[in-house]
Every structure is written in C-alpha cells, then in structure tokens.
Write a protein that holds these residues in place. Sequence first.
Motif, PDB file in Angstrom:
ATOM      1  N   SER A 196       6.548   3.399   5.164  1.00 32.19           N
ATOM      2  CA  SER A 196       6.588   2.460   6.277  1.00 32.19           C
ATOM      3  C   SER A 196       5.577   1.616   6.943  1.00 32.19           C
ATOM      4  O   SER A 196       5.598   0.474   7.339  1.00 32.19           O
ATOM      5  CB  SER A 196       7.575   3.145   7.754  1.00 32.19           C
ATOM      6  OG  SER A 196       6.703   3.822   8.271  1.00 32.19           O
ATOM      7  N   PHE A 197       4.258   2.410   6.648  1.00 33.30           N
ATOM      8  CA  PHE A 197       3.202   1.832   7.097  1.00 33.30           C
ATOM      9  C   PHE A 197       2.532   1.222   5.829  1.00 33.30           C
ATOM     10  O   PHE A 197       1.715   0.144   6.203  1.00 33.30           O
ATOM     11  CB  PHE A 197       2.363   2.915   7.859  1.00 33.30           C
ATOM     12  CG  PHE A 197       2.573   3.143   9.359  1.00 33.30           C
ATOM     13  CD1 PHE A 197       1.987   2.278  10.154  1.00 33.30           C
ATOM     14  CD2 PHE A 197       3.525   3.975   9.490  1.00 33.30           C
ATOM     15  CE1 PHE A 197       2.482   2.485  11.497  1.00 33.30           C
ATOM     16  CE2 PHE A 197       3.719   4.153  10.901  1.00 33.30           C
ATOM     17  CZ  PHE A 197       3.244   3.582  11.784  1.00 33.30           C
ATOM     18  N   TYR A 198       2.569   1.588   4.668  1.00 36.45           N
ATOM     19  CA  TYR A 198       2.079   0.969   3.668  1.00 36.45           C
ATOM     20  C   TYR A 198       2.629  -0.463   3.533  1.00 36.45           C
ATOM     21  O   TYR A 198       1.715  -1.490   3.158  1.00 36.45           O
ATOM     22  CB  TYR A 198       2.101   1.717   2.440  1.00 36.45           C
ATOM     23  CG  TYR A 198       1.231   2.816   2.020  1.00 36.45           C
ATOM     24  CD1 TYR A 198      -0.197   2.684   2.110  1.00 36.45           C
ATOM     25  CD2 TYR A 198       1.618   4.132   1.623  1.00 36.45           C
ATOM     26  CE1 TYR A 198      -0.878   3.708   2.121  1.00 36.45           C
ATOM     27  CE2 TYR A 198       0.671   5.175   1.419  1.00 36.45           C
ATOM     28  CZ  TYR A 198      -0.843   4.816   1.456  1.00 36.45           C
ATOM     29  OH  TYR A 198      -1.561   5.860   1.229  1.00 36.45           O
ATOM     30  N   ILE A 199       3.862  -0.588   3.723  1.00 33.99           N
ATOM     31  CA  ILE A 199       4.616  -2.140   3.409  1.00 33.99           C
ATOM     32  C   ILE A 199       3.885  -3.118   4.498  1.00 33.99           C
ATOM     33  O   ILE A 199       4.034  -4.343   4.290  1.00 33.99           O
ATOM     34  CB  ILE A 199       5.995  -1.950   3.365  1.00 33.99           C
ATOM     35  CG1 ILE A 199       6.562  -1.498   4.852  1.00 33.99           C
ATOM     36  CG2 ILE A 199       6.352  -1.231   2.427  1.00 33.99           C
ATOM     37  CD1 ILE A 199       8.192  -1.799   4.593  1.00 33.99           C
ATOM     38  N   LEU A 200       3.480  -2.445   5.574  1.00 39.03           N
ATOM     39  CA  LEU A 200       2.721  -3.721   6.540  1.00 39.03           C
ATOM     40  C   LEU A 200       1.435  -4.054   6.263  1.00 39.03           C
ATOM     41  O   LEU A 200       1.277  -5.341   6.839  1.00 39.03           O
ATOM     42  CB  LEU A 200       2.548  -2.597   7.961  1.00 39.03           C
ATOM     43  CG  LEU A 200       3.828  -2.278   8.894  1.00 39.03           C
ATOM     44  CD1 LEU A 200       3.286  -1.418   9.987  1.00 39.03           C
ATOM     45  CD2 LEU A 200       4.564  -3.506   9.139  1.00 39.03           C
ATOM     46  N   TYR A 201       1.056  -3.747   5.239  1.00 34.59           N
ATOM     47  CA  TYR A 201      -0.161  -4.439   4.569  1.00 34.59           C
ATOM     48  C   TYR A 201       0.241  -5.923   4.474  1.00 34.59           C
ATOM     49  O   TYR A 201      -0.854  -6.783   4.364  1.00 34.59           O
ATOM     50  CB  TYR A 201      -0.339  -3.813   3.057  1.00 34.59           C
ATOM     51  CG  TYR A 201      -1.895  -4.483   2.857  1.00 34.59           C
ATOM     52  CD1 TYR A 201      -2.999  -3.846   3.489  1.00 34.59           C
ATOM     53  CD2 TYR A 201      -2.015  -5.236   1.730  1.00 34.59           C
ATOM     54  CE1 TYR A 201      -4.438  -4.203   3.195  1.00 34.59           C
ATOM     55  CE2 TYR A 201      -3.292  -5.819   1.373  1.00 34.59           C
ATOM     56  CZ  TYR A 201      -4.345  -5.281   1.959  1.00 34.59           C
ATOM     57  OH  TYR A 201      -5.636  -5.758   1.718  1.00 34.59           O
ATOM     58  N   GLN A 202       1.455  -6.442   4.077  1.00 31.39           N
ATOM     59  CA  GLN A 202       1.944  -7.583   4.038  1.00 31.39           C
ATOM     60  C   GLN A 202       2.278  -8.331   5.300  1.00 31.39           C
ATOM     61  O   GLN A 202       3.024  -7.588   6.083  1.00 31.39           O
ATOM     62  CB  GLN A 202       3.133  -7.567   3.237  1.00 31.39           C
ATOM     63  CG  GLN A 202       3.687  -9.008   2.737  1.00 31.39           C
ATOM     64  CD  GLN A 202       4.345  -9.826   4.073  1.00 31.39           C
ATOM     65  OE1 GLN A 202       3.970 -10.807   4.493  1.00 31.39           O
ATOM     66  NE2 GLN A 202       5.341  -9.360   4.375  1.00 31.39           N
TER      67      GLN A 202
ATOM     68  N   GLY B 236      -9.787  -4.535  11.232  1.00 26.60           N
ATOM     69  CA  GLY B 236      -8.660  -5.268  11.400  1.00 26.60           C
ATOM     70  C   GLY B 236      -7.223  -4.438  11.082  1.00 26.60           C
ATOM     71  O   GLY B 236      -7.292  -3.167  10.829  1.00 26.60           O
ATOM     72  N   TYR B 237      -6.041  -4.909  11.510  1.00 27.45           N
ATOM     73  CA  TYR B 237      -4.776  -4.180  11.221  1.00 27.45           C
ATOM     74  C   TYR B 237      -4.490  -3.787   9.733  1.00 27.45           C
ATOM     75  O   TYR B 237      -3.942  -2.519   9.647  1.00 27.45           O
ATOM     76  CB  TYR B 237      -3.803  -5.171  11.787  1.00 27.45           C
ATOM     77  CG  TYR B 237      -3.654  -5.189  13.537  1.00 27.45           C
ATOM     78  CD1 TYR B 237      -3.449  -4.312  14.315  1.00 27.45           C
ATOM     79  CD2 TYR B 237      -4.318  -6.622  13.754  1.00 27.45           C
ATOM     80  CE1 TYR B 237      -3.415  -4.384  15.695  1.00 27.45           C
ATOM     81  CE2 TYR B 237      -4.112  -6.471  15.276  1.00 27.45           C
ATOM     82  CZ  TYR B 237      -3.839  -5.741  16.174  1.00 27.45           C
ATOM     83  OH  TYR B 237      -3.837  -5.764  17.365  1.00 27.45           O
ATOM     84  N   GLN B 238      -4.734  -4.443   8.923  1.00 23.59           N
ATOM     85  CA  GLN B 238      -4.128  -4.218   7.568  1.00 23.59           C
ATOM     86  C   GLN B 238      -4.937  -2.865   6.930  1.00 23.59           C
ATOM     87  O   GLN B 238      -4.263  -2.018   6.395  1.00 23.59           O
ATOM     88  CB  GLN B 238      -4.341  -5.329   6.604  1.00 23.59           C
ATOM     89  CG  GLN B 238      -3.857  -6.785   7.224  1.00 23.59           C
ATOM     90  CD  GLN B 238      -2.645  -6.544   7.912  1.00 23.59           C
ATOM     91  OE1 GLN B 238      -2.441  -6.877   8.959  1.00 23.59           O
ATOM     92  NE2 GLN B 238      -1.539  -6.150   6.971  1.00 23.59           N
TER      93      GLN B 238
ATOM     94  N   LEU C 147      -3.116   1.054   5.950  1.00 16.80           N
ATOM     95  CA  LEU C 147      -3.330   1.577   4.791  1.00 16.80           C
ATOM     96  C   LEU C 147      -4.106   3.099   4.948  1.00 16.80           C
ATOM     97  O   LEU C 147      -3.585   4.010   4.510  1.00 16.80           O
ATOM     98  CB  LEU C 147      -4.567   0.982   3.771  1.00 16.80           C
ATOM     99  CG  LEU C 147      -4.095  -0.253   3.201  1.00 16.80           C
ATOM    100  CD1 LEU C 147      -5.505  -1.044   2.448  1.00 16.80           C
ATOM    101  CD2 LEU C 147      -3.022  -0.244   2.262  1.00 16.80           C
ATOM    102  N   VAL C 148      -4.833   3.293   5.990  1.00 14.82           N
ATOM    103  CA  VAL C 148      -5.132   4.577   6.440  1.00 14.82           C
ATOM    104  C   VAL C 148      -4.136   5.290   6.946  1.00 14.82           C
ATOM    105  O   VAL C 148      -3.938   6.574   6.756  1.00 14.82           O
ATOM    106  CB  VAL C 148      -6.347   4.662   7.403  1.00 14.82           C
ATOM    107  CG1 VAL C 148      -6.796   5.679   8.068  1.00 14.82           C
ATOM    108  CG2 VAL C 148      -7.510   4.101   7.030  1.00 14.82           C
ATOM    109  N   THR C 149      -3.328   4.497   7.875  1.00 18.22           N
ATOM    110  CA  THR C 149      -2.298   5.365   8.489  1.00 18.22           C
ATOM    111  C   THR C 149      -1.079   5.808   7.654  1.00 18.22           C
ATOM    112  O   THR C 149      -0.533   7.004   7.633  1.00 18.22           O
ATOM    113  CB  THR C 149      -1.412   4.489   9.662  1.00 18.22           C
ATOM    114  OG1 THR C 149      -2.220   3.962  10.325  1.00 18.22           O
ATOM    115  CG2 THR C 149      -0.242   5.098   9.895  1.00 18.22           C
ATOM    116  N   GLY C 150      -0.928   5.024   6.434  1.00 19.48           N
ATOM    117  CA  GLY C 150      -0.120   5.650   5.280  1.00 19.48           C
ATOM    118  C   GLY C 150      -0.492   6.392   4.442  1.00 19.48           C
ATOM    119  O   GLY C 150       0.214   7.472   4.153  1.00 19.48           O
ATOM    120  N   THR C 151      -1.857   6.781   4.386  1.00 17.61           N
ATOM    121  CA  THR C 151      -2.477   7.756   3.973  1.00 17.61           C
ATOM    122  C   THR C 151      -2.276   9.156   4.481  1.00 17.61           C
ATOM    123  O   THR C 151      -2.135  10.237   4.173  1.00 17.61           O
ATOM    124  CB  THR C 151      -4.129   7.760   3.731  1.00 17.61           C
ATOM    125  OG1 THR C 151      -3.899   6.490   3.003  1.00 17.61           O
ATOM    126  CG2 THR C 151      -4.770   8.815   2.846  1.00 17.61           C
TER     127      THR C 151
END
Length: 402
Positions: free
Chosen positions: A298-304, A372-374, A378-382
């Motif tokens: 759910s957090f990895y896809i927020l990179y977009q 930045g947020y993106q 990525l860190v959060t998804g990890t």
Amino acid sequence: MYTNYIASFKGLPKEIWYISLISLVNRAGTMVIPFLSLYLTTNLEFSKDDAGWILAFFGIGSVIGGWLGGKLTDVFGFYKVMIVSLFLTGLCFIGLQYMSSFWGLCFGILITMSIADSFRPAIYVSIKTYTTEENRTRAIGLLRLAINLGMGIGPTLAGLIIVSKGYNMLFWIDGITCILAILLFSYLVKEPKKQSLEVDSESEEVSKLKNIVYRDFTYWIFIAMFFFMGMLFFQLIITMPLYYEGVFGLNEFQIGLFWMINIGLIIVLEMPFLNYLEKQSITVTQLILYACLLMSISFYILYQNFWIGILIISMALITFGEMLGFPYTNRFALSRAKEGFEGSYMALYAMAFSLSHIFSSKIGLSIVERFGYQINWLVTGTYGLIAVILSYWLHNRVKKNL
C-alpha cells in the motif's frame, strides 16, 4: 449478505458490547489526534522537524503508559486502571490547549499520553476476561469496529469544527468525551470479583512466572514484527494528512472525508470478514504475514504521485491489511499470555506500538523534510517487508511449538 453480517455479531458477551460502546463515544470525541501534525505545523507554525520531535514525545508517553498500565493491571486489575486512566486523560486534554511553547507541548503531550495509554493494556485484558478463545477474534473485531466508527465520525466533524471554530474547541470535546465514556463504563460494567492470579509472591515458582514474558523468545519475535507494522501504520496518520494537503491540495474537511474510505470498509467488511476467517483453516500467524504484505504494498504504490486515484487504492490495501493485522496480532498476544500475567504481556504489545509511534513520527517527518514524500513511501514500504520476514519466522516457530 445481511444475514451473514448480523450472524458475525452473535454470541458476544454483553460486557464486550458495553466496552465497545464506551470506545465509540471516546473515539468519536478523539478529534485532535488525526490533525495533530497539521495543528502543530499550520496553527502553531512549528517546522516539520520540530513537529516530529513533539510527536516523538507523544510516542514516549505512550511507551511509559503501556508499561505502567501493564504493571498496574497485574496489581489492581483492569477495571480500576481503565476508570482512573480515562478520567485523568479527559482533564489532560482540556489543559493541553493552553500550551503553545515547544517544551510545554513536549511535556504536556508526554504526561497526557503516559496517562492515556495506561488504558490500553487494561482494555486488552478486559477482552480476555469476558471472552472465550472461540469468540475472541470477533470480540476484538467489534471493539475495532466501534473505535473505527468513532474515528470516522470524529475526523469528519473535526474538519468542520476546525474550519468554523478553530482547533481549541477540539481539545474541549476530547476531554469531555473521555470523562463521559468512563462514566458510561462504570455505570454499565461492574468490576469482576477475580481479575488476577492469587499466588504467594514469595515462592520461587511465582518469581519465575513474573519474568516469563521476558524469556519468551517467540513472543519477542512477534513484538519486533509488531513494531515494524506500527512503523508503517503510523505514517497513515502522521505524514499522510500532510501529503494530502501539500501534494494534492486537500483541506482539513476533505482529508476527513477521505478517511471515510478506511472507516467505511472496516465498518462494512471487517466483522463478516473475521467471521468467515474463523471458519477457515488458516493459522493466525499466516494471517498476520498476509497483513504485513498488504500494508507494505500500500505504501510502495504511493511512489506514483500524479494520479489522485492511487490514494484510494493505497487506502483500500492498507485497510485490508489493518483488518487482518490488528485483530490477529491482538489475539496472538492474548493467547500467548500466561494466566495472571496478561498485563505484562499486553504491556509489551502496547509498548511496541508506542515505540513505533516515536520512531515513525521522527523518521517519517525528517525524511519528508529532507528528501520528500516519495522517498518516505519507499522507506515505509520496507518496514512492511521487514515485518513480513519476521512474520514468516514467527510462523515457523509457532508451527514447531516453540
């Protein structure tokens, strides 16, 4: 569908319904917390870095409260701890609005959360007291349903109140609803006669039992996994509102409405979902693993960040992760706890969540400020991937009865 939905609520003790009711009242009044990062950065004009430090004290208070609540629950029982904690929390919230300096807010929030989160181990133990192994997951689901319904009402109303009356009114509502909730609880639920194991405190056997939670390696793996799950989850309420406002231009009211996706899915689907899963041959540890995986994605896809629809997809994924993760982590902790020492086990559970709040707040806001947020997503998804690995380890140890 209607019949199955109603069936998912049947067979739950009346005490669980009453506890859920007071949780609904309390959480509906918890209006400040979802907007705390915005309150600090926009209303009081702190930098994101300073806001991160203040929110870290929020987490430190939660850790102290979790530890204290567990100890007090084992000594005095969950009932007395719940009464005193929620009443004093109400008074603290009312007083918090008058603090505006950096250190005043740090220590004010520290004291408030130390008192408020001593409530959490106590309410977990109350669930074990009033339920059986067969209906415990659904009882946790009902409690979460009440909390999430309250959290759905609260932020939506809070957005309107902030726009029309400002932030100060929220502190009054938070305080009054805490006091109202505990008055309801004391009226509807009577203190059980026996709440803790009655043993000779001088015996060698009891001394060993008192330290058993600290020697339970499997439980520590579980606690580490839950910590990383919390690291991920808290980004939803710390950096996500800032992301909605800063990148997509949503105001407080629109952010409150956006939360209704999370709340709506939980209200409509969680209880039937848990009722269905209770009839399947899926282990608790497997369900926890799936939860971590969903929350990570759910957090990895927020990179977009060019399409607002991705926010809806992300919210849906993390919500399903919540519906699997929190009821079953709670159930695992309660089932692992030894008779008479539930408070100590649930204290570690609460403290892991609180520690994740400290680190998630500070690290998340610092990453946003500098990179930045993106990068933060990525860190959060990890964090979620680390939780998946730990969940797999936990699953294998439980399978071997370790």
